[in-house]
Design a protein around this motif. Structure first.
Motif, mmCIF file in Angstrom:
data_model
loop_
_atom_site.group_PDB
_atom_site.id
_atom_site.type_symbol
_atom_site.label_atom_id
_atom_site.label_comp_id
_atom_site.label_asym_id
_atom_site.label_seq_id
_atom_site.Cartn_x
_atom_site.Cartn_y
_atom_site.Cartn_z
ATOM 1 N N GLU A 62 -27.782 -24.200 -4.379
ATOM 2 C CA GLU A 62 -28.407 -25.304 -4.528
ATOM 3 C C GLU A 62 -29.756 -25.252 -3.825
ATOM 4 O O GLU A 62 -30.283 -24.037 -3.335
ATOM 5 C CB GLU A 62 -27.718 -26.517 -3.738
ATOM 6 C CG GLU A 62 -26.489 -26.805 -4.568
ATOM 7 C CD GLU A 62 -25.853 -27.869 -3.493
ATOM 8 O OE1 GLU A 62 -26.074 -28.943 -3.788
ATOM 9 O OE2 GLU A 62 -24.690 -27.615 -2.959
ATOM 10 N N TYR A 63 -30.571 -26.177 -3.682
ATOM 11 C CA TYR A 63 -31.886 -25.948 -2.988
ATOM 12 C C TYR A 63 -31.527 -25.720 -1.464
ATOM 13 O O TYR A 63 -32.530 -24.904 -0.757
ATOM 14 C CB TYR A 63 -32.897 -26.843 -3.060
ATOM 15 C CG TYR A 63 -32.494 -28.257 -2.387
ATOM 16 C CD1 TYR A 63 -32.795 -28.610 -1.330
ATOM 17 C CD2 TYR A 63 -31.604 -29.265 -2.935
ATOM 18 C CE1 TYR A 63 -32.373 -29.924 -0.599
ATOM 19 C CE2 TYR A 63 -30.947 -30.460 -2.553
ATOM 20 C CZ TYR A 63 -31.591 -30.610 -1.148
ATOM 21 O OH TYR A 63 -31.082 -31.730 -0.577
ATOM 22 N N ASP A 64 -30.661 -25.929 -0.807
ATOM 23 C CA ASP A 64 -30.272 -26.010 0.339
ATOM 24 C C ASP A 64 -29.023 -25.365 1.023
ATOM 25 O O ASP A 64 -28.829 -25.111 2.150
ATOM 26 C CB ASP A 64 -30.570 -27.378 1.269
ATOM 27 C CG ASP A 64 -29.305 -28.190 0.769
ATOM 28 O OD1 ASP A 64 -28.525 -27.803 -0.175
ATOM 29 O OD2 ASP A 64 -29.158 -29.348 1.408
ATOM 30 N N SER A 65 -28.302 -24.963 -0.125
ATOM 31 C CA SER A 65 -27.103 -24.209 0.398
ATOM 32 C C SER A 65 -26.407 -23.477 -0.806
ATOM 33 O O SER A 65 -26.747 -23.483 -2.062
ATOM 34 C CB SER A 65 -25.984 -25.260 0.594
ATOM 35 O OG SER A 65 -25.603 -26.111 -0.207
ATOM 36 N N SER A 66 -25.594 -22.394 -0.405
ATOM 37 C CA SER A 66 -24.947 -21.531 -1.493
ATOM 38 C C SER A 66 -23.464 -21.744 -1.252
ATOM 39 O O SER A 66 -23.091 -21.699 -0.063
ATOM 40 C CB SER A 66 -25.470 -20.177 -1.244
ATOM 41 O OG SER A 66 -26.739 -20.082 -1.839
ATOM 42 N N ARG A 73 -25.895 -25.577 -9.170
ATOM 43 C CA ARG A 73 -24.630 -26.725 -8.625
ATOM 44 C C ARG A 73 -24.561 -27.647 -10.109
ATOM 45 O O ARG A 73 -23.686 -28.109 -10.477
ATOM 46 C CB ARG A 73 -25.034 -27.625 -7.544
ATOM 47 C CG ARG A 73 -23.846 -28.571 -7.133
ATOM 48 C CD ARG A 73 -24.115 -29.221 -5.975
ATOM 49 N NE ARG A 73 -23.106 -30.230 -5.712
ATOM 50 C CZ ARG A 73 -22.098 -30.258 -4.563
ATOM 51 N NH1 ARG A 73 -22.570 -29.115 -3.865
ATOM 52 N NH2 ARG A 73 -21.558 -31.214 -4.391
ATOM 53 N N ASP A 74 -25.854 -28.215 -10.582
ATOM 54 C CA ASP A 74 -25.890 -28.923 -11.999
ATOM 55 C C ASP A 74 -25.107 -28.312 -12.870
ATOM 56 O O ASP A 74 -24.707 -29.055 -14.156
ATOM 57 C CB ASP A 74 -27.267 -28.934 -12.211
ATOM 58 C CG ASP A 74 -28.171 -27.905 -12.582
ATOM 59 O OD1 ASP A 74 -28.058 -26.775 -12.270
ATOM 60 O OD2 ASP A 74 -29.031 -28.090 -13.179
ATOM 61 N N GLU A 75 -24.848 -26.980 -13.110
ATOM 62 C CA GLU A 75 -24.222 -26.151 -14.093
ATOM 63 C C GLU A 75 -22.401 -26.529 -14.023
ATOM 64 O O GLU A 75 -21.969 -26.102 -14.637
ATOM 65 C CB GLU A 75 -24.501 -24.943 -14.094
ATOM 66 C CG GLU A 75 -26.148 -24.690 -14.615
ATOM 67 C CD GLU A 75 -26.418 -23.035 -14.419
ATOM 68 O OE1 GLU A 75 -26.083 -22.410 -15.548
ATOM 69 O OE2 GLU A 75 -26.799 -22.652 -13.404
ATOM 70 N N ILE A 76 -22.138 -27.072 -12.678
ATOM 71 C CA ILE A 76 -20.488 -26.942 -12.573
ATOM 72 C C ILE A 76 -19.995 -28.311 -13.003
ATOM 73 O O ILE A 76 -20.682 -29.245 -12.787
ATOM 74 C CB ILE A 76 -20.467 -26.986 -11.017
ATOM 75 C CG1 ILE A 76 -20.923 -25.580 -10.582
ATOM 76 C CG2 ILE A 76 -19.041 -26.717 -10.883
ATOM 77 C CD1 ILE A 76 -20.648 -24.389 -11.336
#
Length: 70
Positions: free
Chosen positions: A39-43, A23-26
């Motif tokens: 992400e750590y808790d979702s896609s 997510r940090d790449e978006i």
């Protein structure tokens, strides 16, 4: 590219080998699918007929092409 994953998009499209991003790449720039965002808790799965970008408060906004969407 971080990595890739095989994703099934239904009988009309089939299985595609898609890029996987964190997510940090978006950024605020639109990215076209197909794409998987982890992400750590979702896609989030972005189908080939959609695009996605980051907006205020670190949220993701996806737009579906109505001519191709479900």
């Amino acid at each position: 590219d971080r990595r890739r994953r095989s994703v099934y998009f239904g009988p009309d499209v089939g299985r595609l080998d898609v890029e996987v991003k964190g997510r940090d790449e978006i950024s605020g720039q639109w990215l076209r699918g197909p794409l998987v965002i982890e992400e750590y808790d979702s896609s989030t799965v972005v189908p080939p007929w959609a695009k996605i970008h980051r907006i205020d408060w670190n949220m993701l906004e996806m737009q579906i092409d109505p001519a191709q969407g479900v």
